[in-house]
Each structure stands twice: as structure tokens, then as C-alpha cells.
Design an enzyme around this catalytic site. Structure first.
Site, PDB file in Angstrom:
ATOM      1  N   LYS A 107       2.605  -4.031   5.658  1.00 59.10           N
ATOM      2  CA  LYS A 107       2.944  -4.214   4.244  1.00 59.10           C
ATOM      3  C   LYS A 107       3.988  -5.322   4.072  1.00 59.10           C
ATOM      4  O   LYS A 107       4.672  -5.675   5.019  1.00 59.10           O
ATOM      5  CB  LYS A 107       3.451  -2.890   3.652  1.00 59.10           C
ATOM      6  CG  LYS A 107       2.450  -1.734   3.784  1.00 59.10           C
ATOM      7  CD  LYS A 107       1.109  -2.072   3.184  1.00 59.10           C
ATOM      8  CE  LYS A 107       0.114  -0.934   3.110  1.00 59.10           C
ATOM      9  NZ  LYS A 107      -0.215  -0.242   4.350  1.00 59.10           N
TER      10      LYS A 107
HETATM   11  C1  LIG Z   1      -4.155   1.635  -0.896  1.00 63.75           C
HETATM   12  C2  LIG Z   1      -3.401   2.442   0.105  1.00 63.75           C
HETATM   13  N1  LIG Z   1      -2.887   3.629  -0.253  1.00 63.75           N
HETATM   14  C3  LIG Z   1      -2.204   4.400   0.598  1.00 63.75           C
HETATM   15  C4  LIG Z   1      -1.988   4.002   1.897  1.00 63.75           C
HETATM   16  C5  LIG Z   1      -1.302   4.940   2.837  1.00 63.75           C
HETATM   17  O1  LIG Z   1      -0.097   4.464   3.295  1.00 63.75           O
HETATM   18  P1  LIG Z   1       0.505   4.972   4.726  1.00 63.75           P
HETATM   19  O2  LIG Z   1      -0.277   4.291   5.790  1.00 63.75           O
HETATM   20  O3  LIG Z   1       1.919   4.512   4.677  1.00 63.75           O
HETATM   21  O4  LIG Z   1       0.380   6.448   4.746  1.00 63.75           O
HETATM   22  C6  LIG Z   1      -2.485   2.766   2.324  1.00 63.75           C
HETATM   23  C7  LIG Z   1      -2.245   2.314   3.708  1.00 63.75           C
HETATM   24  O5  LIG Z   1      -2.476   1.203   4.099  1.00 63.75           O
HETATM   25  C8  LIG Z   1      -3.215   1.965   1.419  1.00 63.75           C
HETATM   26  O6  LIG Z   1      -3.732   0.785   1.779  1.00 63.75           O
END
Ligand SMILES: Cc1ncc(COP(=O)(O)O)c(C=O)c1O
Length: 369
Positions: free
Chosen positions: A181
Site C-alpha cells: 500500500k
Molecule cells: C480492496 C481491498 N480491501 C481490503 C483489503 C484487505 O487488507 P489487508 O490485507 O490489510 O487485510 C485489501 C488488501 O489488499 C484490498 O485490496
């Protein structure tokens, strides 16, 4: 191997993390948590920030805070990560997936509004791969009908829609700080909102539903979703470099576009929409129908040339685990089905060099030749 992503950690992040180690503030009780929440909420123009363990947890708490009831429907894109859908299921509601636009890969207001029924209680919008969802028609409709908007801005740090930061549009909005990110804390996530009750509910859900007056007494069930001071320290350092990060990501996107735009076997991500300019969370490519193989084969051939890639999301309505649960039987959402099979993304981490981009583009063209 040119990795698909490589984070860049600066001097400031090191200093702040070392401060945690030196002072012993390594748990979620440390002082950087509150600072990170405040700074991040201010960055996206919100009143409250609630830091959690990851973007999936942020969605769980955000959806959990809306008080949905069994039988309530929540519309979401089918072209997204399963975290969006599991948050809805865990809240006891019914997920209603919709298709996406073939060019921006974002769900459209038309598709969302067409899926609304008398049972729709919330719309989850997800900004995909670096471009903003066209929010205006969705927000206007949701306001008129009293439907909640959950905004998943996990991939959208530094992205704007019509000049306003993504993360500022939902009744509740969420972010991820995974290392790919634009701001990372290793693992981490944040919920932002202007609604004090939602913020309080998310804080409670984050901390096992502890009663504020008497510890170990619980009026509701929560989780342990607490972020550590170490992660918040990293995040505070990263916030300072966000502008720089977005500028670098945009320069990567522009360079790939220059290198690949003349190849009509590839569909490239648009540089902008009427809503805003791409921040290229990732640089996605979709193979045209003229290419005789699919993205899986393409990625395999690129790996042989030492180029790291990742596949596009696999649609929610085609997930084996959900099919087995009896969900989405006979559902067809053709745009997402197609791009899931023909789309992939190429290296675009912050450490990527100009020479590596030339190498990646040449390898892509060679495989297609
Ligand atoms: C659109 C979206 N939502 C939620 C998430 C979930 O985040 P995390 O990997 O920090 O749990 C991601 C992860 O890349 C994502 O791309």
C-alpha cells in the site's frame, strides 16, 4: 527476479520504531497509536480514526458497527478481495455482488443502483487498483434512501475523487497498510468516520467489547484487533512521505503507459477518469481476446523471464467456498469473469528502477510476440 512489490522504509520510520524499542512502548497502549489515528484521519478529512491490525479487520469492525440485521442486503463489487464479503457475512447480512466497468475495473453507479431492493441497507464501494469509483450518483441515491455507504479505500491512500480524498465519502471508510500500500505499517488498517457513535463502536469491537467502567465485563462481543505502537510508529513516518510516494507511483504508471501503449494486445489502466487521476496502486494489464493464452499462462512465462506478477482478483460470485455455502448460484457477471481470467499486474513497487521497467515491458512484449 524483479519483485512485484518492494516497500521503501525511510530514516524517519527507523527513528520512530527505534523509539518504541528504547522506551518499551511496543503494545497497543503506546503513544503513537493516538497520534497516527489523528494524523491519518486529518489526512483524509475525517473526525475519527481507529487503528486496527489490518484492512480486513477494519472492514469487519466497520460493517459490524452499522448494526445490520439478518436479511439485510449489502451491495458490493464482485471484483474485489474476499475481505469485503466476509465482513458482510460476519455481520449476518446478505452480500449482493455486482459487476464492474471494463475500463476502470470499478463498479459503476448503474450496476449498484440496479441491484438495490427494499432490503438494501448498505452499499460497499471499493476503489480498485488506483482509480476512484464515481461516487456522486451513489452518494446522492444512498442519502435519499437512507442507505449506509461503506467505503473500502484499502488501495486508495493519496487518491482523490473530484478533488476530495478517498476515505472521506463513506459513513464509514477503511484502509489497509499492507506493504504493497502507499502507506504501510507492515500489517495494519484504519477505520475513519465523522460519526462519533460508529467510531466508539469500532473502538469497542477492536478491544473485545470491554466495558469502559469495569474491565473484563462485556456488554457485547468483539475481537482483539489492536494495532501495536511499533506499527503506528512506522505509519507516522510513512504518512510524511505519501506525496512523494504518489508522485513516484504516477511516474511508474506514466512510464509503463509510454512503453506499452503501442501494443494493442494489451489493455492498460486509464491515466484518469472524470473523477480523478490514477495513483496506480498496481499497474494492471488485461490481455485482448487476440492473445491465445490466458493471464495464468502469461504470468508463468513472465516468471521464466524473472518478472514477478500477480493475478487480478477472482470474482466473489465464483468463489468455491461461497458456492458450497449455496451462494450466488447461476450468477453471471461477465466483465469481472473476463478480467479475472485475462488480467494480471506487473512490478510497480517504490524501489523499481527505470531500467527494470524497460526490462518488464520488453519481457511482456516478447512473451506476446
Ligand atoms: C480492496 C481491498 N480491501 C481490503 C483489503 C484487505 O487488507 P489487508 O490485507 O490489510 O487485510 C485489501 C488488501 O489488499 C484490498 O485490496
Amino acid at each position: 527476479m524483479i519483485p512485484v512489490n518492494e516497500p521503501v522504509i525511510g530514516k524517519r520510520e527507523r527513528e520512530l520504531v527505534l523509539e518504541c524499542l528504547d522506551t518499551g512502548w511496543i503494545s497497543s497502549d503506546g503513544p503513537f497509536i493516538g497520534q497516527f489515528e489523528e494524523r491519518f484521519a486529518a489526512l483524509v478529512g475525517r473526525k475519527y480514526g481507529v487503528a486496527v491490525t489490518n484492512g480486513t479487520a477494519a472492514l469487519d469492525a466497520a460493517v459490524g458497527a452499522l448494526g445490520l440485521e439478518p436479511g439485510d442486503e449489502v451491495i458490493l463489487p464482485t471484483f474485489t478481495i474476499i475481505s469485503c464479503l466476509t465482513a458482510i457475512l460476519r455481520a449476518g447480512a446478505i452480500p449482493v455482488p455486482v459487476d464492474c466497468d471494463p475500463h476502470t475495473w470499478n463498479s459503476t453507479a448503474e450496476a449498484i443502483l440496479a441491484a438495490v431492493t427494499a432490503k438494501t441497507r448498505a452499499i460497499m464501494v471499493v476503489h480498485i487498483y488506483g482509480l476512484p469509483v464515481d461516487m456522486d450518483p451513489i452518494l446522492a441515491f444512498a442519502k435519499e434512501r437512507g442507505i449506509a455507504v461503506i467505503e473500502d479505500a484499502a488501495e486508495a491512500h493519496g487518491l482523490t475523487y473530484k478533488g476530495r480524498p478517498c476515505g472521506s465519502f463513506g459513513d464509514v471508510s477503511t484502509f489497509s497498510f499492507y506493504p504493497n500500500k502507499h502507506i504501510t505499517t507492515g500489517e495494519g488498517g484504519m477505520i475513519v468516520t465523522d460519526d462519533e457513535k460508529i467510531a466508539q463502536k469500532c473502538r469497542s469491537l477492536r478491544n473485545l467489547g470491554f466495558n469502559a467502567q469495569r474491565r473484563f465485563v462485556h456488554e457485547e462481543l468483539g475481537w482483539n484487533l489492536r494495532m501495536t505502537n511499533l506499527q503506528a510508529a512506522l505509519g507516522l513516518g510513512q504518512i510524511e512521505r505519501l506525496e512523494q510516494t504518489v508522485a513516484k507511483k504516477r511516474s511508474i504508471g506514466r512510464r509503463y503507459r509510454e512503453l506499452l501503449h503501442d501494443d494493442n494486445r494489451l489493455q492498460l489502466p486509464p491515466e484518469r477518469t472524470t473523477g480523478g487521476e490514477n495513483i496506480y496502486w498496481v499497474f494492471g494489464l488485461v490481455l485482448s481476446d487476440a492473445v491465445s493464452f490466458d493471464a495464468q499462462e502469461m504470468m508463468h512465462r513472465l516468471a521464466e523471464k524473472k518478472i514477478g506478477t500477480r493475478p487480478f482478483f477472482w470474482p466473489m460470485h465464483e468463489q468455491p467456498v461461497l458456492k458450497r455455502m449455496g451462494l450466488f448460484k447461476d450468477m453471471s457477471l461477465p466483465v469481472s469473469e473476463r478480467i479475472a481470467r485475462r488480467g494480471f499486474y506487473v512490478p510497480s513497487g517504490l524501489a523499481l528502477t527505470g531500467e527494470q521497467m524497460v526490462e518488464v515491458a520488453a519481457a511482456v512484449k516478447e512473451v506476446l510476440a
